[in-house]
Design a protein around this motif. Structure first.
Motif, PDB file in Angstrom:
ATOM      1  N   GLY A   1      -0.122   4.144  -4.429  1.00  0.00           N
ATOM      2  CA  GLY A   1      -1.052   4.120  -3.675  1.00  0.00           C
ATOM      3  C   GLY A   1      -0.650   3.668  -2.296  1.00  0.00           C
ATOM      4  O   GLY A   1       0.420   3.437  -2.006  1.00  0.00           O
ATOM      5  N   SER A   2      -1.538   2.955  -1.466  1.00  0.00           N
ATOM      6  CA  SER A   2      -1.099   2.250  -0.233  1.00  0.00           C
ATOM      7  C   SER A   2      -0.304   0.879  -0.630  1.00  0.00           C
ATOM      8  O   SER A   2      -0.628   0.626  -1.780  1.00  0.00           O
ATOM      9  CB  SER A   2      -2.473   1.937   0.496  1.00  0.00           C
ATOM     10  N   LEU A   3       0.305   0.329   0.246  1.00  0.00           N
ATOM     11  CA  LEU A   3       1.117  -0.858   0.124  1.00  0.00           C
ATOM     12  C   LEU A   3       0.215  -2.073  -0.297  1.00  0.00           C
ATOM     13  O   LEU A   3       0.581  -2.858  -0.979  1.00  0.00           O
ATOM     14  CB  LEU A   3       1.932  -1.294   1.504  1.00  0.00           C
ATOM     15  N   ALA A   4      -0.881  -2.011   0.482  1.00  0.00           N
ATOM     16  CA  ALA A   4      -1.792  -2.974  -0.042  1.00  0.00           C
ATOM     17  C   ALA A   4      -2.366  -2.744  -1.457  1.00  0.00           C
ATOM     18  O   ALA A   4      -2.685  -3.823  -2.025  1.00  0.00           O
ATOM     19  CB  ALA A   4      -3.139  -3.136   0.971  1.00  0.00           C
ATOM     20  N   SER A   5      -2.545  -1.503  -1.846  1.00  0.00           N
ATOM     21  CA  SER A   5      -3.062  -1.406  -3.147  1.00  0.00           C
ATOM     22  C   SER A   5      -1.890  -1.884  -3.972  1.00  0.00           C
ATOM     23  O   SER A   5      -2.095  -2.163  -5.228  1.00  0.00           O
ATOM     24  CB  SER A   5      -3.476   0.014  -3.504  1.00  0.00           C
ATOM     25  N   GLN A   6      -0.739  -1.399  -3.890  1.00  0.00           N
ATOM     26  CA  GLN A   6       0.666  -1.887  -4.428  1.00  0.00           C
ATOM     27  C   GLN A   6       0.585  -3.354  -4.943  1.00  0.00           C
ATOM     28  O   GLN A   6       1.038  -3.817  -5.871  1.00  0.00           O
ATOM     29  CB  GLN A   6       1.779  -1.406  -4.108  1.00  0.00           C
TER      30      GLN A   6
ATOM     31  N   ASP B   1      -2.043  -5.472  -4.798  1.00  0.00           N
ATOM     32  CA  ASP B   1      -2.977  -5.731  -5.528  1.00  0.00           C
ATOM     33  C   ASP B   1      -2.637  -5.668  -7.155  1.00  0.00           C
ATOM     34  O   ASP B   1      -2.883  -6.402  -7.968  1.00  0.00           O
ATOM     35  CB  ASP B   1      -4.287  -5.173  -5.338  1.00  0.00           C
ATOM     36  N   GLN B   2      -2.096  -4.391  -7.247  1.00  0.00           N
ATOM     37  CA  GLN B   2      -1.532  -4.114  -8.590  1.00  0.00           C
ATOM     38  C   GLN B   2      -0.484  -4.892  -9.152  1.00  0.00           C
ATOM     39  O   GLN B   2      -0.456  -5.492 -10.298  1.00  0.00           O
ATOM     40  CB  GLN B   2      -1.032  -2.437  -8.628  1.00  0.00           C
ATOM     41  N   ALA B   3       0.306  -5.266  -8.233  1.00  0.00           N
ATOM     42  CA  ALA B   3       1.518  -6.199  -8.576  1.00  0.00           C
ATOM     43  C   ALA B   3       0.855  -7.518  -8.918  1.00  0.00           C
ATOM     44  O   ALA B   3       1.363  -8.389  -9.649  1.00  0.00           O
ATOM     45  CB  ALA B   3       2.400  -6.409  -7.165  1.00  0.00           C
ATOM     46  N   SER B   4      -0.117  -8.117  -8.143  1.00  0.00           N
ATOM     47  CA  SER B   4      -0.823  -9.333  -8.362  1.00  0.00           C
ATOM     48  C   SER B   4      -1.393  -9.447  -9.772  1.00  0.00           C
ATOM     49  O   SER B   4      -1.436 -10.292 -10.426  1.00  0.00           O
ATOM     50  CB  SER B   4      -1.388  -9.729  -7.316  1.00  0.00           C
ATOM     51  N   GLU B   5      -2.379  -8.456  -9.863  1.00  0.00           N
ATOM     52  CA  GLU B   5      -3.185  -8.612 -11.158  1.00  0.00           C
ATOM     53  C   GLU B   5      -2.467  -7.922 -12.563  1.00  0.00           C
ATOM     54  O   GLU B   5      -2.935  -8.547 -13.514  1.00  0.00           O
ATOM     55  CB  GLU B   5      -4.222  -7.162 -10.768  1.00  0.00           C
ATOM     56  N   LYS B   6      -1.316  -6.921 -12.290  1.00  0.00           N
ATOM     57  CA  LYS B   6      -0.667  -6.387 -13.599  1.00  0.00           C
ATOM     58  C   LYS B   6       0.654  -7.082 -13.730  1.00  0.00           C
ATOM     59  O   LYS B   6       0.979  -7.243 -14.860  1.00  0.00           O
ATOM     60  CB  LYS B   6      -0.804  -5.112 -13.549  1.00  0.00           C
ATOM     61  N   TYR B   7       1.404  -7.292 -12.801  1.00  0.00           N
ATOM     62  CA  TYR B   7       2.778  -7.613 -12.880  1.00  0.00           C
ATOM     63  C   TYR B   7       3.066  -9.131 -12.255  1.00  0.00           C
ATOM     64  O   TYR B   7       4.462  -8.949 -12.062  1.00  0.00           O
ATOM     65  CB  TYR B   7       3.504  -6.449 -12.362  1.00  0.00           C
TER      66      TYR B   7
ATOM     67  N   ALA C   1      11.917 -10.170  -2.280  1.00  0.00           N
ATOM     68  CA  ALA C   1      11.261  -9.042  -1.634  1.00  0.00           C
ATOM     69  C   ALA C   1      11.415  -7.755  -2.752  1.00  0.00           C
ATOM     70  O   ALA C   1      12.363  -7.842  -3.399  1.00  0.00           O
ATOM     71  CB  ALA C   1      12.051  -8.591  -0.427  1.00  0.00           C
ATOM     72  N   ILE C   2      10.434  -7.188  -3.018  1.00  0.00           N
ATOM     73  CA  ILE C   2      10.304  -5.988  -3.905  1.00  0.00           C
ATOM     74  C   ILE C   2      10.416  -4.776  -3.135  1.00  0.00           C
ATOM     75  O   ILE C   2       9.439  -4.491  -2.286  1.00  0.00           O
ATOM     76  CB  ILE C   2       8.952  -5.863  -4.747  1.00  0.00           C
ATOM     77  N   LEU C   3      11.346  -3.854  -3.176  1.00  0.00           N
ATOM     78  CA  LEU C   3      11.687  -2.539  -2.367  1.00  0.00           C
ATOM     79  C   LEU C   3      10.317  -1.788  -3.021  1.00  0.00           C
ATOM     80  O   LEU C   3      10.352  -1.359  -4.159  1.00  0.00           O
ATOM     81  CB  LEU C   3      12.814  -1.721  -2.622  1.00  0.00           C
ATOM     82  N   ARG C   4       9.781  -1.108  -2.040  1.00  0.00           N
ATOM     83  CA  ARG C   4       8.712  -0.084  -2.356  1.00  0.00           C
ATOM     84  C   ARG C   4       8.910   1.266  -1.435  1.00  0.00           C
ATOM     85  O   ARG C   4       8.329   1.328  -0.484  1.00  0.00           O
ATOM     86  CB  ARG C   4       7.134  -0.590  -2.115  1.00  0.00           C
ATOM     87  N   PRO C   5       9.597   2.180  -2.070  1.00  0.00           N
ATOM     88  CA  PRO C   5      10.078   3.457  -1.403  1.00  0.00           C
ATOM     89  C   PRO C   5       8.932   4.397  -1.155  1.00  0.00           C
ATOM     90  O   PRO C   5       8.922   5.071  -0.132  1.00  0.00           O
ATOM     91  CB  PRO C   5      11.060   4.040  -2.139  1.00  0.00           C
ATOM     92  N   ASP C   6       7.740   4.193  -2.022  1.00  0.00           N
ATOM     93  CA  ASP C   6       6.550   5.305  -1.428  1.00  0.00           C
ATOM     94  C   ASP C   6       5.436   4.389  -1.222  1.00  0.00           C
ATOM     95  O   ASP C   6       4.809   3.672  -2.089  1.00  0.00           O
ATOM     96  CB  ASP C   6       6.355   5.854  -2.847  1.00  0.00           C
TER      97      ASP C   6
ATOM     98  N   PRO D   1       7.973  -2.032 -12.329  1.00  0.00           N
ATOM     99  CA  PRO D   1       7.102  -1.059 -12.928  1.00  0.00           C
ATOM    100  C   PRO D   1       6.605  -0.070 -11.830  1.00  0.00           C
ATOM    101  O   PRO D   1       6.408  -0.581 -10.653  1.00  0.00           O
ATOM    102  CB  PRO D   1       5.873  -1.853 -13.691  1.00  0.00           C
ATOM    103  N   SER D   2       6.087   1.025 -12.177  1.00  0.00           N
ATOM    104  CA  SER D   2       5.517   1.921 -11.188  1.00  0.00           C
ATOM    105  C   SER D   2       4.098   1.498 -10.862  1.00  0.00           C
ATOM    106  O   SER D   2       3.334   1.297 -11.420  1.00  0.00           O
ATOM    107  CB  SER D   2       5.571   3.371 -11.783  1.00  0.00           C
ATOM    108  N   VAL D   3       4.173   1.403  -9.614  1.00  0.00           N
ATOM    109  CA  VAL D   3       2.632   1.029  -8.870  1.00  0.00           C
ATOM    110  C   VAL D   3       2.464   2.149  -7.634  1.00  0.00           C
ATOM    111  O   VAL D   3       3.587   2.395  -7.037  1.00  0.00           O
ATOM    112  CB  VAL D   3       2.675  -0.218  -8.325  1.00  0.00           C
TER     113      VAL D   3
END
Length: 402
Positions: A39-44, A46-52, A72-77, A35-37
């Motif tokens: 912001g900063s990598l740390a924020s991503q 947190d979103q991954a942990s809380e929502k996904y 590992a999850i690729l985070r291009p942005d 899913p789309s997350v």
């Protein structure tokens, strides 16, 4: 019914992964469907942990994975890919959660990224620097621990990785926090193999996480304890008890993060056997080890970040100097008699200082770690609507009756 047609119908929930292993330790790389997350990598994270977090469980735990799986999850942005300081962001995942950094996964992901020419998967592939003389490509990864530079050997045109040569990365700074520290084991924490002894000699280092290093014999185990599931379970128990003992207030001074000052805890314990394994040419020595991290996860590889941490301890003790390397084997590479362990070399340091019982000193040490990563497959995971286990996953060891 055509099974592939049914799978295609379920494609809306598909998670696509590339499967790899690094000296036996898997890394399941999520390349599409996350899913789309933002912001900063740390924020991503947190979103991954809380929502996904159910997706982490889906791809890591049973029935698609197992309790020792890694991914590992690729985070291009991320903030550093947008600024041009990194080519790709990464979130490392395992059965118990998320890690700041992982060496074996970094080696595998780096090789994959050189081979990835799909702009939807790796938008900044065209910015990866290729050296036609050395036939290698350099890329920078944004991890939760910091920026990590990796070097991947390639074919002459630079379009594909060369699996016959090892991938390398420059680890995050590694600090020796304590060497040859006698840890008192309270009666309630002692394990049977410890016998009449009331303490264990360990070293503590920090490299994105705190690790404890000790020898198999210091834990009271014979050499054959490294073979078979019974030995593993006993070692898991001993490690859990040792970590509990290290949680005492008298050891907190060794667990202060050298960059932030925050007090942490031991993430994993490396159990080593000095002199065991094939020594790489040019390496000063060799050791085989078993790393048990988080809540009993067994690493199949020699571990990348902990290899850097082990070098930091060796440098602090004067066993290694700048430009010198050490060969680290895991049980897998040692058992198969191959030279495919990890080789870790000290690149530079702020200088060796005297280590005292009251604090940390030598560091940071910057270490280059190299090892071989290989592809094992390609998966598209889907979820059937009526599958009660489909949305997440389970761990057999952690099941509880209701």
């Amino acid at each position: 019914m055509d099974v592939m047609d049914e799978v295609s119908r379920l494609n809306k929930s598909a998670i696509t992964c590339v499967e790899t292993h690094t000296v036996g330790m898997p890394c399941r790389i999520i390349i599409k469907g996350y899913p789309s997350v933002c912001g900063s990598l740390a924020s991503q994270r947190d979103q991954a942990s809380e929502k996904y977090d159910y997706i982490r469980k889906r791809v890591i735990l049973e029935p698609r994975g197992h309790s020792d799986m890694f991914g590992a999850i690729l985070r291009p942005d991320t903030e550093f890919t947008e600024s041009g300081e990194a080519h790709m962001g990464l979130l490392y995942i395992h059965s118990r959660g998320y890690s700041k950094m992982c060496g074996h996964a970094t080696l595998a992901v780096s090789r994959f990224l050189v081979d990835a020419h799909d702009p939807d998967v790796f938008p900044k592939r065209h910015l990866v620097k290729f050296d036609p003389v050395k036939q290698e490509s350099k890329l920078v990864l944004h991890t939760l621990g910091g920026l990590v530079e990796a070097t991947v050997p390639t074919t002459p045109d630079g379009r594909r990785s060369d699996p016959s040569r090892p991938v390398s990365f420059v680890a995050l700074p590694a600090y020796a926090m304590a060497t040859d520290l006698e840890v008192s084991i309270p009666p309630e924490c002692r394990w049977p193999e410890l016998g009449s002894r009331a303490s264990v000699s360990v070293s503590i280092a920090y490299c994105s996480a705190f690790s404890c290093q000790t020898q198999l014999g210091d834990l009271g185990f014979p050499a054959d304890a490294l073979h078979g599931s019974v030995g593993f379970e006993k070692l898991r128990h001993a490690v859990a008890q040792l970590k509990m003992a290290l949680g005492g207030s008298e050891y907190q001074r060794f667990l202060k993060c050298p960059t932030t000052g925050a007090v942490g805890s031991i993430f994993g314990v490396m159990i080593g056997v000095k002199g065991l394994g094939n020594q790489a040419e040019g390496s000063k020595g060799v050791e085989t080890g078993l790393y048990i991290f988080a809540d009993g996860v067994i690493d199949r590889s020699p571990t990348g970040s902990v290899a850097a941490a082990r070098n930091a301890i060796a440098f602090a003790k004067g066993d290694l100097d700048i430009g010198e390397s050490w060969t680290y084997h895991c049980l897998v590479s040692n058992a198969y008699g191959k030279k495919q362990g990890f080789d870790a070399k000290v690149l530079r340091s702020e200088g060796r200082k005297e280590l005292t019982r009251g604090g940390f000193a030598a560091g940071p040490v910057v270490v280059e770690v190299q090892g071989n990563a290989y592809y094992t497959g390609y998966h598209t995971f889907v979820v059937e609507e009526d599958d009660p286990l489909g949305d997440g996953g389970f761990s057999l060891e952690l099941l509880s009756s209701r």
